[in-house]
Design a protein around this motif. Structure first.
Motif, PDB file in Angstrom:
ATOM      1  N   LYS A  23       0.762  -1.190   0.069  1.00  0.00           N
ATOM      2  CA  LYS A  23       0.043   0.193   0.017  1.00  0.00           C
ATOM      3  C   LYS A  23       0.903   1.244   0.009  1.00  0.00           C
ATOM      4  O   LYS A  23       0.478   2.373  -0.635  1.00  0.00           O
ATOM      5  N   SER A  24       1.860   1.284   0.789  1.00  0.00           N
ATOM      6  CA  SER A  24       2.918   2.538   0.788  1.00  0.00           C
ATOM      7  C   SER A  24       3.484   2.735  -0.401  1.00  0.00           C
ATOM      8  O   SER A  24       3.945   3.734  -0.892  1.00  0.00           O
ATOM      9  N   TYR A  27       1.123   4.232  -3.085  1.00  0.00           N
ATOM     10  CA  TYR A  27       0.873   5.686  -3.061  1.00  0.00           C
ATOM     11  C   TYR A  27       2.152   6.325  -3.596  1.00  0.00           C
ATOM     12  O   TYR A  27       2.033   7.802  -3.625  1.00  0.00           O
ATOM     13  N   LYS A 110       6.669   9.509   1.831  1.00  0.00           N
ATOM     14  CA  LYS A 110       6.577   9.916   0.051  1.00  0.00           C
ATOM     15  C   LYS A 110       8.021  10.144  -0.214  1.00  0.00           C
ATOM     16  O   LYS A 110       8.616  11.034   0.205  1.00  0.00           O
ATOM     17  N   ILE A 219      -0.359   8.044   6.692  1.00  0.00           N
ATOM     18  CA  ILE A 219      -1.768   8.609   6.254  1.00  0.00           C
ATOM     19  C   ILE A 219      -1.551   9.114   4.839  1.00  0.00           C
ATOM     20  O   ILE A 219      -0.942   9.930   4.512  1.00  0.00           O
ATOM     21  N   ARG A 220      -2.296   8.332   3.829  1.00  0.00           N
ATOM     22  CA  ARG A 220      -2.346   8.744   2.680  1.00  0.00           C
ATOM     23  C   ARG A 220      -1.105   8.896   2.078  1.00  0.00           C
ATOM     24  O   ARG A 220      -0.748  10.153   1.386  1.00  0.00           O
ATOM     25  N   GLY A 221      -0.199   7.985   2.090  1.00  0.00           N
ATOM     26  CA  GLY A 221       1.372   8.471   1.717  1.00  0.00           C
ATOM     27  C   GLY A 221       2.082   9.092   2.459  1.00  0.00           C
ATOM     28  O   GLY A 221       3.472   8.934   2.124  1.00  0.00           O
ATOM     29  N   ASP A 222       1.912   9.534   3.478  1.00  0.00           N
ATOM     30  CA  ASP A 222       2.846  10.134   4.414  1.00  0.00           C
ATOM     31  C   ASP A 222       3.229   9.545   5.678  1.00  0.00           C
ATOM     32  O   ASP A 222       2.223   9.071   6.148  1.00  0.00           O
TER      33      ASP A 222
END
Length: 257
Positions: A23-24, A27, A110, A219-222
């Motif tokens: 998942k990471s 993103y 990221k 959270i959402r890639g961070d």
């Protein structure tokens, strides 16, 4: 914008934490991930490339690049072959500006936020085997063959694990050759020896690294580190959260992983 691809062979049963890694990676849409595996991995993200093969066929692919018989009887020995991937997979990655390798026992923040703006000035970025990048040129992809430092033929003809992909192997070669490298450390390497989340890094005392209590969340890639310093709440973005051998439980919130 530089094109980057990470090359990740993995054979056998995937660990329970693999979905977190995947998942990471998904993103990080500006970086491609080439998973070379005998597993059936499903993803809808275009930056995740699945190369389905067997360990035997991968060994045959690597063997074709050398005029001597290599020793590769078990998948774990691949750690010593990581620096060869630019040469071994040239037919797949030739259109990329940089290629690299990484482990799957980690969660990414990221990645591009932690790469230098002048990345073109470096032939190698980062020094540890869980994440390393190389400029994708033929000269650079053959640097592991340099007679300076650890001898690659000794490594590739022995069953011993030399950890050729790390500090005393390929990194030492680049250092002795005077090749431009980028080695800023933005990782959070978590020790498996402690119940609490404690960072570790070779050459730095554990007490210094962990003088401020940390919590981490993605959270959402961070990936963000929360800590208190001088009675003030601080936040710091982290490049990679590595949890090698660390046991943990998955928790679910609102039926979502």
């Amino acid at each position: 914008m530089n094109k980057i691809i990470m090359i990740i062979p993995y054979f056998g049963k995937l660990p329970d934490y693999f979905p977190f890694f995947l998942k990471s990676a998904e993103y990080n849409t500006d970086i491609d991930f080439l998973l070379i595996t005998d597993n059936n991995i499903k993803t809808s993200y275009k930056n995740i490339k699945i190369y389905k093969t067997t360990f035997k066929r991968l060994k045959e692919r690597i063997q074709k690049k050398f005029d001597f018989k290599i020793e590769l009887s078990q998948p774990y020995k691949l750690v010593d072959y990581k620096p060869t991937y630019g040469l071994v997979f040239h037919d797949i990655i030739y259109s990329y500006d940089f290629w690299g390798y990484c482990d799957i026992d980690q969660i990414f923040g990221k990645i591009s936020n932690f790469l230098p703006n002048n990345i073109e000035n470096f032939d190698k970025l980062f020094r540890l085997g869980h994440f390393t990048l190389y400029k994708n040129t033929l000269q650079n992809n053959k640097r592991f063959m340099s007679p300076i430092g650890m001898n690659y033929k000794d490594v590739f003809t022995s069953r011993t694990i030399f950890v050729f992909d790390e500090i005393e192997g390929i990194e030492k070669k680049y250092e002795l050759l005077g090749i431009p490298r980028y080695n800023k450390h933005d990782f959070a390497d978590i020790s498996f020896r402690y119940h609490q989340l404690r960072r570790v890094y070779k050459g730095v005392s554990t007490s210094k690294l962990n003088q401020y209590p940390n919590t981490y969340y993605w959270i959402r890639g961070d990936f963000i580190s929360n800590f208190c310093k001088k009675w003030k709440h601080r936040k710091k973005r982290t490049f990679i959260y590595t949890f090698s051998k660390k046991k943990f439980r998955r928790r679910y919130i609102n039926n979502r992983k």
